[in-house]
Motif scaffolding. Structure first.
Motif, PDB file in Angstrom:
ATOM      1  N   ILE A 121       0.875  -1.174   0.000  1.00  0.00           N
ATOM      2  CA  ILE A 121       0.000   0.000   0.000  1.00  0.00           C
ATOM      3  C   ILE A 121       0.907   1.217   0.000  1.00  0.00           C
ATOM      4  O   ILE A 121       1.464   1.617   1.018  1.00  0.00           O
ATOM      5  CB  ILE A 121      -0.945  -0.018   1.213  1.00  0.00           C
ATOM      6  N   PHE A 122       1.082   1.767  -1.177  1.00  0.00           N
ATOM      7  CA  PHE A 122       2.000   2.886  -1.386  1.00  0.00           C
ATOM      8  C   PHE A 122       1.206   4.191  -1.338  1.00  0.00           C
ATOM      9  O   PHE A 122       0.011   4.201  -1.647  1.00  0.00           O
ATOM     10  CB  PHE A 122       2.686   2.727  -2.745  1.00  0.00           C
ATOM     11  N   PRO A 123       1.816   5.307  -0.934  1.00  0.00           N
ATOM     12  CA  PRO A 123       1.091   6.579  -0.904  1.00  0.00           C
ATOM     13  C   PRO A 123       0.374   6.861  -2.213  1.00  0.00           C
ATOM     14  O   PRO A 123       0.966   6.746  -3.291  1.00  0.00           O
ATOM     15  CB  PRO A 123       2.193   7.598  -0.628  1.00  0.00           C
ATOM     16  N   THR A 124      -0.898   7.239  -2.097  1.00  0.00           N
ATOM     17  CA  THR A 124      -1.732   7.466  -3.280  1.00  0.00           C
ATOM     18  C   THR A 124      -2.293   8.877  -3.336  1.00  0.00           C
ATOM     19  O   THR A 124      -2.230   9.529  -4.369  1.00  0.00           O
ATOM     20  CB  THR A 124      -2.896   6.448  -3.300  1.00  0.00           C
ATOM     21  N   SER A 125      -2.830   9.357  -2.218  1.00  0.00           N
ATOM     22  CA  SER A 125      -3.481  10.666  -2.214  1.00  0.00           C
ATOM     23  C   SER A 125      -2.472  11.768  -1.909  1.00  0.00           C
ATOM     24  O   SER A 125      -1.378  11.499  -1.402  1.00  0.00           O
ATOM     25  CB  SER A 125      -4.597  10.689  -1.171  1.00  0.00           C
ATOM     26  N   PRO A 126      -2.810  13.035  -2.199  1.00  0.00           N
ATOM     27  CA  PRO A 126      -1.898  14.148  -1.876  1.00  0.00           C
ATOM     28  C   PRO A 126      -1.551  14.225  -0.392  1.00  0.00           C
ATOM     29  O   PRO A 126      -0.430  14.605  -0.039  1.00  0.00           O
ATOM     30  CB  PRO A 126      -2.688  15.384  -2.326  1.00  0.00           C
ATOM     31  N   THR A 127      -2.490  13.868   0.487  1.00  0.00           N
ATOM     32  CA  THR A 127      -2.204  13.913   1.926  1.00  0.00           C
ATOM     33  C   THR A 127      -1.163  12.877   2.332  1.00  0.00           C
ATOM     34  O   THR A 127      -0.555  12.986   3.397  1.00  0.00           O
ATOM     35  CB  THR A 127      -3.487  13.684   2.744  1.00  0.00           C
ATOM     36  N   GLU A 128      -0.935  11.855   1.490  1.00  0.00           N
ATOM     37  CA  GLU A 128       0.033  10.798   1.781  1.00  0.00           C
ATOM     38  C   GLU A 128       1.338  10.961   1.014  1.00  0.00           C
ATOM     39  O   GLU A 128       2.184  10.060   1.034  1.00  0.00           O
ATOM     40  CB  GLU A 128      -0.572   9.433   1.419  1.00  0.00           C
ATOM     41  N   SER A 129       1.518  12.080   0.355  1.00  0.00           N
ATOM     42  CA  SER A 129       2.602  12.210  -0.612  1.00  0.00           C
ATOM     43  C   SER A 129       3.987  11.979  -0.030  1.00  0.00           C
ATOM     44  O   SER A 129       4.908  11.580  -0.735  1.00  0.00           O
ATOM     45  CB  SER A 129       2.553  13.591  -1.274  1.00  0.00           C
ATOM     46  N   ARG A 130       4.164  12.198   1.289  1.00  0.00           N
ATOM     47  CA  ARG A 130       5.458  11.959   1.910  1.00  0.00           C
ATOM     48  C   ARG A 130       5.456  10.708   2.791  1.00  0.00           C
ATOM     49  O   ARG A 130       6.398  10.497   3.551  1.00  0.00           O
ATOM     50  CB  ARG A 130       5.905  13.162   2.730  1.00  0.00           C
ATOM     51  N   GLY A 131       4.400   9.899   2.693  1.00  0.00           N
ATOM     52  CA  GLY A 131       4.467   8.617   3.374  1.00  0.00           C
ATOM     53  C   GLY A 131       3.236   8.226   4.160  1.00  0.00           C
ATOM     54  O   GLY A 131       2.379   9.052   4.507  1.00  0.00           O
ATOM     55  N   ILE A 132       3.142   6.922   4.405  1.00  0.00           N
ATOM     56  CA  ILE A 132       2.102   6.304   5.222  1.00  0.00           C
ATOM     57  C   ILE A 132       2.812   5.674   6.413  1.00  0.00           C
ATOM     58  O   ILE A 132       3.654   4.792   6.235  1.00  0.00           O
ATOM     59  CB  ILE A 132       1.348   5.217   4.431  1.00  0.00           C
ATOM     60  N   GLU A 133       2.482   6.097   7.609  1.00  0.00           N
ATOM     61  CA  GLU A 133       3.271   5.713   8.775  1.00  0.00           C
ATOM     62  C   GLU A 133       2.464   4.931   9.804  1.00  0.00           C
ATOM     63  O   GLU A 133       1.326   5.267  10.113  1.00  0.00           O
ATOM     64  CB  GLU A 133       3.855   6.968   9.446  1.00  0.00           C
ATOM     65  N   ASP A 134       3.073   3.873  10.349  1.00  0.00           N
ATOM     66  CA  ASP A 134       2.695   3.230  11.605  1.00  0.00           C
ATOM     67  C   ASP A 134       1.237   2.774  11.654  1.00  0.00           C
ATOM     68  O   ASP A 134       0.455   3.202  12.520  1.00  0.00           O
ATOM     69  CB  ASP A 134       2.984   4.161  12.784  1.00  0.00           C
ATOM     70  N   ALA A 135       0.859   1.894  10.741  1.00  0.00           N
ATOM     71  CA  ALA A 135      -0.491   1.328  10.755  1.00  0.00           C
ATOM     72  C   ALA A 135      -0.666   0.422  11.967  1.00  0.00           C
ATOM     73  O   ALA A 135       0.143  -0.472  12.207  1.00  0.00           O
ATOM     74  CB  ALA A 135      -0.742   0.543   9.468  1.00  0.00           C
ATOM     75  N   ARG A 136      -1.737   0.650  12.730  1.00  0.00           N
ATOM     76  CA  ARG A 136      -2.078  -0.172  13.894  1.00  0.00           C
ATOM     77  C   ARG A 136      -3.317  -0.986  13.538  1.00  0.00           C
ATOM     78  O   ARG A 136      -4.442  -0.477  13.594  1.00  0.00           O
ATOM     79  CB  ARG A 136      -2.329   0.711  15.117  1.00  0.00           C
ATOM     80  N   PHE A 137      -3.113  -2.249  13.166  1.00  0.00           N
ATOM     81  CA  PHE A 137      -4.216  -3.113  12.749  1.00  0.00           C
ATOM     82  C   PHE A 137      -4.905  -3.737  13.953  1.00  0.00           C
ATOM     83  O   PHE A 137      -4.279  -4.053  14.969  1.00  0.00           O
ATOM     84  CB  PHE A 137      -3.701  -4.220  11.830  1.00  0.00           C
ATOM     85  N   VAL A 138      -6.225  -3.936  13.813  1.00  0.00           N
ATOM     86  CA  VAL A 138      -6.999  -4.616  14.841  1.00  0.00           C
ATOM     87  C   VAL A 138      -8.099  -5.411  14.147  1.00  0.00           C
ATOM     88  O   VAL A 138      -8.682  -4.960  13.155  1.00  0.00           O
ATOM     89  CB  VAL A 138      -7.605  -3.608  15.852  1.00  0.00           C
ATOM     90  N   ALA A 139      -8.355  -6.623  14.662  1.00  0.00           N
ATOM     91  CA  ALA A 139      -9.466  -7.434  14.176  1.00  0.00           C
ATOM     92  C   ALA A 139     -10.703  -7.033  14.974  1.00  0.00           C
ATOM     93  O   ALA A 139     -10.841  -7.376  16.147  1.00  0.00           O
ATOM     94  CB  ALA A 139      -9.155  -8.921  14.362  1.00  0.00           C
TER      95      ALA A 139
END
Length: 451
Positions: free
Chosen positions: A222-240
């Motif tokens: 999942i690579f940055p796609t939107s303008p708000t993500e242009s410098r990166g996507i950081e520290d996803a905290r997944f939960v079921a």
């Protein structure tokens, strides 16, 4: 186009020989890429396949997703538990991958934890699969307008746009309308263009991704796609997240555009189809948000750290809107005097909600602690480790950001707490601890109502 057809075919052959073994479906990708730029051709001459492949390659580059670091892991139970031994569990690990330019994306690994708590990672694929990106099929006008207000973007021009939109609208409708407004606005200037682009950027921050179900999970990035993500996507905290007998996997993450942090929410049921949404409300700010794995008293609950120092508890009747917070914990011990935060979503146990925390102490040294929250009222801290549960060893101290151990989520299996953690923002590994021993230690250190 200055090349002769035979020269183009030769160059295409050299290019494919060098790169086709490094990527799956390379030719299909390059032909798609050619389609992205074909409108800029300055010739009407028909092009053969080799020429189209070569032009596509000139507008393509390789990017090493994990070249700089692979860290800040989060772990959940894999939605597919077929074909493993009794007492074992297949897991899915998400990681923050950082490459050239310090741009971060989300990547995945899989593995199995056996009945004794032993951990075996599956061999990752050497390939990367690009996602298909789809704008949201529709946007809710009222919610969209609320977000514009929170971001300070509801100017006179933006309000004109909102007034002309139906209650539910598509991205194409919004784009068509913004073009019309700019063309018809006699006062249109640079500021107007910036407002319109900001409105479109907000819309682009809500989108969907899909991967080929046949791709290996470790190939999906999942690579940055939107303008708000242009410098990166950081520290996803997944939960079921469990609700009405169904499991949905949510992840809170931080989108970064080089100046501002935008808290976002990712949603999936199968790790093939993903929905990306903005988190909204006056209390959506900063980093480190972590969702509880179920509703509490009919409300969603989340841990957060809006001020960069303390841990807060939030409740909301809407998953995407958060209006209130109250403080849960302040730094108390020397190893966390600078800052505390969560290391992922709370884990439900018979003794209470188990939460791993991170603390920052002298010399920006990160350690991992643990707290226990009341199962019925998580606003009550009923146990807290006085000393860190995990601290960087001598071998783990050197890296991109030295002296750091950090996690974005753990799980329990075989009576062990499985903690994937990052070492100095460079690589990741695992630690395990007996759940019984940890809970016994937490309950031995009860706290009065805090703070």
């Amino acid at each position: 186009m200055a090349l002769s057809r035979s020269e183009a075919e030769r160059e295409a052959s050299i290019m494919l020989e060098s790169f086709e073994g490094r990527h799956e479906k390379l030719q299909a990708f390059l032909l798609t890429r050619f389609g992205h730029v074909s409108e800029h051709l300055i010739t009407d001459r028909p092009l053969n396949r080799c020429e189209r492949l070569l032009i596509g390659a000139y507008f393509t580059l390789e990017y090493s997703l994990e070249a700089a670091a692979l860290f800040n892991p989060s772990i959940v139970r894999h939605p597919d538990q077929s074909g493993i031994d009794e007492g074992s569990m297949r897991f899915l690990l998400s990681l923050r991958a950082t490459g050239e330019g310090h741009i971060s994306s989300i990547v995945f690994r899989t593995g199995v934890i056996d009945r004794q708590g032993g951990i075996a990672l599956d061999q990752p694929s050497p390939f990367v699969a690009a996602a298909d990106v789809h704008p949201n099929p529709s946007y809710d006008k009222h919610l969209f307008e609320q977000k514009l207000v929170e971001m300070g973007l509801l100017s006179h021009l933006a309000q004109r746009l909102m007034d002309q939109l139906p209650d539910s609208f598509s991205f194409e409708k919004l784009k068509q309308l913004t073009n019309q407004v700019l063309r018809s606005d006699r006062l249109a200037n640079t500021d107007s263009a910036q407002i319109v682009e900001s409105v479109l950027s907000l819309a682009r921050a809500n989108y969907e991704l899909s991967f080929d179900p046949g791709d290996d999970c470790s190939e999906r990035a999942i690579f940055p796609t939107s303008p708000t993500e242009s410098r990166g996507i950081e520290d996803a905290r997944f939960v079921a997240f469990k609700e009405d007998g169904q499991t949905t996997y949510y992840a809170t993450y931080s989108a970064y555009d080089g100046q501002l942090v935008f808290p976002q929410l990712l949603e999936t049921k199968d790790f093939t189809q993903f929905k990306i949404s903005t988190l909204n409300g006056p209390e959506v700010a900063n980093k480190g948000m972590a969702l509880f794995p179920r509703k509490l008293g009919g409300s969603y609950a989340m841990l957060s750290r809006q001020d960069g120092e303390n841990i807060y508890l939030m409740y909301s009747d809407q998953l995407h809107f958060w209006y209130e917070k109250r403080i849960l914990m302040r730094p108390t011990y020397p190893w966390e005097f600078v800052q505390i935060g969560n290391c992922g979503s709370p884990i439900e146990t018979e003794a209470g909600w188990l939460v791993l925390t991170h603390g920052v102490g002298p010399m920006r040294r990160y350690t991992i602690g643990a707290i226990l929250l009341d199962i019925n009222d998580p606003g009550q801290v009923i146990g807290r480790l006085k000393e860190p549960l995990l601290e960087p060893t001598q071998q783990e101290r050197e890296g991109y950001v030295p002296n750091v151990v950090y996690s974005c989520g753990s799980l329990i299996h075989a009576d062990k707490l499985i903690i994937p953690y990052a070492m100095s923002d460079q690589s990741a590994t695992f630690a395990t601890v007996s759940v019984k021993e940890l809970l016994r230690e937490l309950k031995a250190n009860p706290l009065e109502k805090y703070p």
